[in-house]
Design an enzyme around this catalytic site. Sequence first.
Site, PDB file in Angstrom:
ATOM      1  N   ASP A 208       0.839  -1.193   0.000  1.00 15.80           N
ATOM      2  CA  ASP A 208       0.000   0.000   0.000  1.00 15.80           C
ATOM      3  C   ASP A 208       0.874   1.242   0.000  1.00 15.80           C
ATOM      4  O   ASP A 208       2.106   1.142   0.074  1.00 15.80           O
ATOM      5  CB  ASP A 208      -0.910   0.006   1.238  1.00 15.80           C
ATOM      6  CG  ASP A 208      -0.099  -0.019   2.526  1.00 15.80           C
ATOM      7  OD1 ASP A 208       0.273   1.059   3.012  1.00 15.80           O
ATOM      8  OD2 ASP A 208       0.202  -1.126   3.037  1.00 15.80           O
TER       9      ASP A 208
ATOM     10  N   ASP B 247       0.777   3.560   2.423  1.00 11.65           N
ATOM     11  CA  ASP B 247       0.630   4.125   3.752  1.00 11.65           C
ATOM     12  C   ASP B 247      -0.521   5.130   3.714  1.00 11.65           C
ATOM     13  O   ASP B 247      -1.532   4.857   3.051  1.00 11.65           O
ATOM     14  CB  ASP B 247       1.952   4.738   4.238  1.00 11.65           C
ATOM     15  CG  ASP B 247       2.030   4.810   5.761  1.00 11.65           C
ATOM     16  OD1 ASP B 247       1.806   3.760   6.399  1.00 11.65           O
ATOM     17  OD2 ASP B 247       2.321   5.880   6.305  1.00 11.65           O
TER      18      ASP B 247
END
Length: 290
Positions: free
Chosen positions: A208, A210
């Site tokens: 991802d 973050d």
Amino acid sequence: MERIIGVMGGSGVYEIDGLQDASWQEVNTPWGPPSDSLLTGSLDGVRMVFLPRHGRGHVHTPSTVPYRANIDALKQMGVTDLVSVSAVGSFREEMAPGDFVVVDQFIDRTFARVKSFFETGCVAHVSVAHPVCERLSGLAYEAARSTGVTVHKGGTYLAMEGPQFSSVAESKLYRSWGCDVIGMTNMPEAKLAREAEICYASIAMVTDYDSWHPDHGAVDITQILSTLKANTAHAKSLVAALPALLSAAYAPCEHGCDRALEYAVMTAPDKRDTALVEKLSTVAGRVLKG
């Protein structure tokens, strides 16, 4: 001396496929039990040892992983080269979910973990200026490339305590520091591997962005799990490629990882705590004996 490859599996990586003569072995350490039993076997004639960092079924939080016991157990099994695989968030647009990053630096922001084997009664200081083994990291990079995954050579890993993910303010701060990825488990693991004189490399699997990314917002656990599943397949292929790159014959590390304790112990022999020295017999026995 025989080369033995250790693999520390992170989130989603709980075993190695294709091991010959595979068996799970329980190992006791002076620092308590490791995260799980250790899976041993061989691939292409090279012995391998696998340890799931969180335990099978993911039972340990990042803070409760028994880091010292894990490294001691791997050392007991004769591991000379340890490849860490872990899930991370990315601070860089070009390090996208699904990519791998071969980490070469760390910023340690953890605070609830014991970070050294050495304590009062036997003090030692090792250098972690270059916290990973350049040779092993280079070979891990080649193994990652062979899987077809997009892999980035070099990157700074921000180790946070967790288990919660970052606030937006924290994410932006770490990004401004020049960090590339963020995770919860490579510290104190890398420091302890250095104290145990084990060559260490870190493969970070991006799941991802973050929480800094304006188009992605907060970390979405469903997105993480989806990306993690794809990453796991590539991670297993990476592990399978390692034996062809690391021969079974062992040679001293040209970067000195296997001699990190050579001049590190500060406590005079007659002042050392004998009980602690005994606990250190696996990871530091080479320099403490005699």
